[in-house]
Scaffold this active site. Structure first.
Site, PDB file in Angstrom:
ATOM      1  N   SER A 101       0.815  -1.213   0.000  1.00 14.90           N
ATOM      2  CA  SER A 101       0.000   0.000   0.000  1.00 14.90           C
ATOM      3  C   SER A 101       0.851   1.266   0.000  1.00 14.90           C
ATOM      4  CB  SER A 101      -0.952  -0.047   1.193  1.00 14.90           C
ATOM      5  OG  SER A 101      -1.889   0.981   1.145  1.00 14.90           O
ATOM      6  N   ASP A 239      -2.390   6.406  -3.550  1.00 14.22           N
ATOM      7  CA  ASP A 239      -1.293   5.775  -2.832  1.00 14.22           C
ATOM      8  C   ASP A 239      -0.713   4.665  -3.700  1.00 14.22           C
ATOM      9  OD1 ASP A 239      -3.408   3.977  -2.600  1.00 14.22           O
ATOM     10  OD2 ASP A 239      -2.831   3.316  -0.595  1.00 14.22           O
ATOM     11  N   ASP A 241      -0.927   1.452  -4.038  1.00 11.45           N
ATOM     12  CA  ASP A 241      -1.774   0.444  -4.694  1.00 11.45           C
ATOM     13  C   ASP A 241      -3.109   1.011  -5.135  1.00 11.45           C
ATOM     14  OD1 ASP A 241      -2.903   0.650  -2.149  1.00 11.45           O
ATOM     15  OD2 ASP A 241      -3.413  -1.479  -2.039  1.00 11.45           O
ATOM     16  N   ASP A 243      -5.801   2.202  -3.795  1.00  9.46           N
ATOM     17  CA  ASP A 243      -7.115   2.016  -3.181  1.00  9.46           C
ATOM     18  C   ASP A 243      -7.499   3.244  -2.359  1.00  9.46           C
ATOM     19  OD1 ASP A 243      -5.380   1.648  -1.052  1.00  9.46           O
ATOM     20  OD2 ASP A 243      -6.302  -0.215  -0.350  1.00  9.46           O
TER      21      ASP A 243
END
Length: 445
Positions: A101, A239, A241, A243
Site C-alpha cells: 500500500s 497511494d 496500490d 485504493d
C-alpha cells in the site's frame, strides 16, 4: 500457528510483523491453493504494484499455486481494486495482490480477495493458516496448474472505472494526477483522459524503488506545487496500490478523506441516491459528523480499518463510508475501496455544481485534530495497556471535557502507536497529543 499474517487488510508480510520471504510466499501460495483447489479448475489472479520485490514474490506465489494444482493468471502492475474487480469479472476463485500500500518500497506483502471481490472470510483465512503448518506436497505433473498472462486486464479495468462515472464529460477540467510511482501510473490518467479531462501526471515513472517516495497521497507537497504552478482545476493523489485517494483544490489546500466523504454524500443526497447512514471511523473528524447530521443524514463510526468500515456499512445498509486517509467505499459503484472510482465521484459532483473544489467543502468546518505517530518495537498492545499510558489518556480526557476527544490505537500496517487528539481549540489538541505521545515514548524506552 499464531495468526500473525492475517490482519484487517488480509495477509501481510514485512509490514511491522514477521518478514515475508520467497520461501514463505511459496508455502502461502501452496496453502491457499490447497484450500481453494477443492473446486475443480480453481483459478487465481495475481496482481502487484511497482515494487522490485513484487517480481520475486509473484514468482513464488505462482509456483506455490501451481504446485497445488491451481490455474494462475498474471495481471502485472494494477491497483488493488482492479484485482478485486477482475476476480469477479473472470469468475476466478480468488485474487491476490502483492503490495504494501502506502509503505516504502522495502516493505511488501500480500492481500487476498474472494471470488466476490471481498476480503476472505475468517473461516477461509484460518484454513489457509492451518494448511501452512503442513508439509508441502506437490500434485502430480499432469495436475500442475497452468500459468498465463491476462493481457487485456488494464483495459478491462479502465472500462469498468469509466462505467462508474455518471456526470458530465470532464472537458474543461485541468487535473494534475500524482500516481505515487505506483500501481495506477498507467490506468489512472487514462481513465481521466477517456472522460475528457486535460491531465498532467507526476509520480508516473516507477523504478521499483521510488513508490510512495515523497509522492502520492502521503506526500502532497509535490502535487500542491504542480497544481498551483499550472493553475489547474484540482489535483488527485493515489497511494501505492491506488485504493486510496486524496485531493488538492485549486488553491493548493488538501481535501482529505473526511471532506471527500462529505462531497460525495451531499451529491448522492441531491440525487436521492444515498442509502443508510454515512459511515466513518473513530478517526473521522467531529466536524464531519456534525456536517453530515446537518444534511439530515445519520453518521456512524467503525473501528479504524477498511474491513470494519465495510462490516458496519453492510450491517447498517449504508452505501457510503470511508476513512480520513482517503480509503473511501462507494458500494453503489464498487465492492472495495477504489481511489480512481472515488475521484470520479468527486469530479461528478464538481461538474454538476460547476463550482471549484474549495467551494464544495465549505459546509464542513473541521475541528482541529492532531495525530502523532510514535514508533514502537515489538507489539503495541502491551504498551497501550500500561497504567501510565492509560492514566495519561484519562487526564487528557478530563482536561478536554466535552470540547474534545482522545484516541490511541496501534497501526494495522506499521510498528506505530497512533495518538489522536481532537479539540475545539488547536492549541489544546496539540498540547494534549504531545503529552500523551511523550508518555508513550517513555513507556517504550
Amino acid at each position: 500457528m499464531s495468526r500473525q499474517f492475517f490482519g484487517t487488510d488480509g495477509i501481510r508480510g514485512l509490514v511491522g510483523k514477521a518478514p515475508m520471504t520467497p520461501e514463505f510466499a511459496l508455502k502461502l501460495g501452496w496453502a491457499a491453493g490447497r484450500v481453494l483447489a477443492r473446486e475443480p479448475g480453481a483459478h487465481v489472479l495475481i496482481g502487484k504494484d511497482t515494487r522490485r520485490s513484487g517480481y520475486m514474490f509473484e514468482s513464488s506465489l505462482e509456483a506455490g499455486l501451481s504446485a497445488a494444482g491451481v490455474r494462475v493468471s498474471l495481471l502485472g502492475p494494477l491497483p488493488t481494486p482492479a484485482v478485486a474487480f477482475l476476480t469477479r469479472e473472470v469468475g476466478a476463485q480468488a485474487g491476490v495482490v502483492i503490495s504494501a500500500s502506502h509503505n516504502p518500497h522495502h516493505d511488501n506483502g500480500v492481500k487476498f480477495f474472494s471470488a466476490e471481490g471481498d476480503k476472505l472470510s475468517d473461516a477461509i483465512e484460518h484454513e489457509i493458516e492451518d494448511m501452512i503448518e503442513r508439509d508441502l506436497e506437490c500434485v502430480a505433473p499432469e495436475q500442475l496448474g497452468m500459468v498465463r498472462r491476462l493481457n487485456d486486464a488494464p483495459q478491462r479495468y479502465i472500462d469498468y472505472c469509466v462505467s462508474t462515472y455518471s456526470g458530465a464529460p470532464l472537458a474543461g477540467l485541468s487535473i494534475v494526477v500524482d500516481c505515487a510511482n505506483g500501481a495506477a501510473y498507467q490506468v489512472g490518467p487514462e481513465v481521466l483522459r477517456r472522460l475528457g479531462a486535460d491531465v498532467h501526471t507526476i509520480g508516473d515513472a516507477p523504478d521499483g524503488f521510488n513508490i510512495n517516495r515523497e509522492c502520492g497521497s502521503t506526500h502532497l507537497a509535490g502535487l500542491r506545487t504542480e497544481v498551483l504552478a499550472r493553475q489547474a482545476t484540482l489535483g488527485i493523489a493515489f497511494d501505492g496500490d491506488a485504493d486510496r485517494c486524496l485531493m488538492v483544490d485549486e488553491r493548493g489546500e488538501t481535501v482529505d478523506g473526511d471532506q471527500i466523504l462529505y462531497i460525495i454524500a451531499r451529491h448522492r443526497l441531491a440525487q436521492n441516491a444515498l442509502q443508510g447512514p454515512v459511515v466513518g471511523t473513530l478517526m473521522s473528524n467531529l466536524g464531519l459528523e456534525q456536517a453530515i447530521r446537518k444534511l439530515g443524514l445519520g453518521f456512524e463510526r467503525a473501528k479504524v480499518g477498511d474491513r470494519y468500515v465495510l462490516e458496519l456499512m453492510r450491517s447498517s445498509g449504508a452505501s457510503l463510508g470511508g476513512e480520513t486517509s482517503g480509503h473511501t467505499l462507494c458500494l453503489d459503484r464498487s465492492r472495495t475501496g477504489d481511489g480512481i472510482v472515488t475521484a470520479l465521484q468527486v469530479l461528478a459532483a464538481v461538474k454538476e455544481a460547476d463550482l471549484p473544489l474549495s467551494a464544495m467543502v465549505a459546509g464542513l468546518q473541521k475541528c482541529p485534530q492532531v495525530l502523532i505517530n510514535v514508533p514502537v518495537t515489538g507489539k503495541a498492545a502491551p504498551v497501550l495497556a500500561l497504567a501510565d499510558v492509560q492514566q495519561a489518556v484519562r487526564q487528557s480526557e478530563s482536561r478536554l471535557g466535552n470540547d474534545g476527544r482522545v484516541l490511541l490505537r496501534a497501526s494495522g500496517t506499521e510498528p506505530l502507536i497512533r495518538v489522536m487528539v481532537e479539540a475545539t481549540r488547536a492549541a489544546a489538541a496539540q498540547a494534549e497529543a504531545e503529552a500523551i505521545a511523550d508518555c508513550v515514548r517513555a513507556a517504550c524506552a
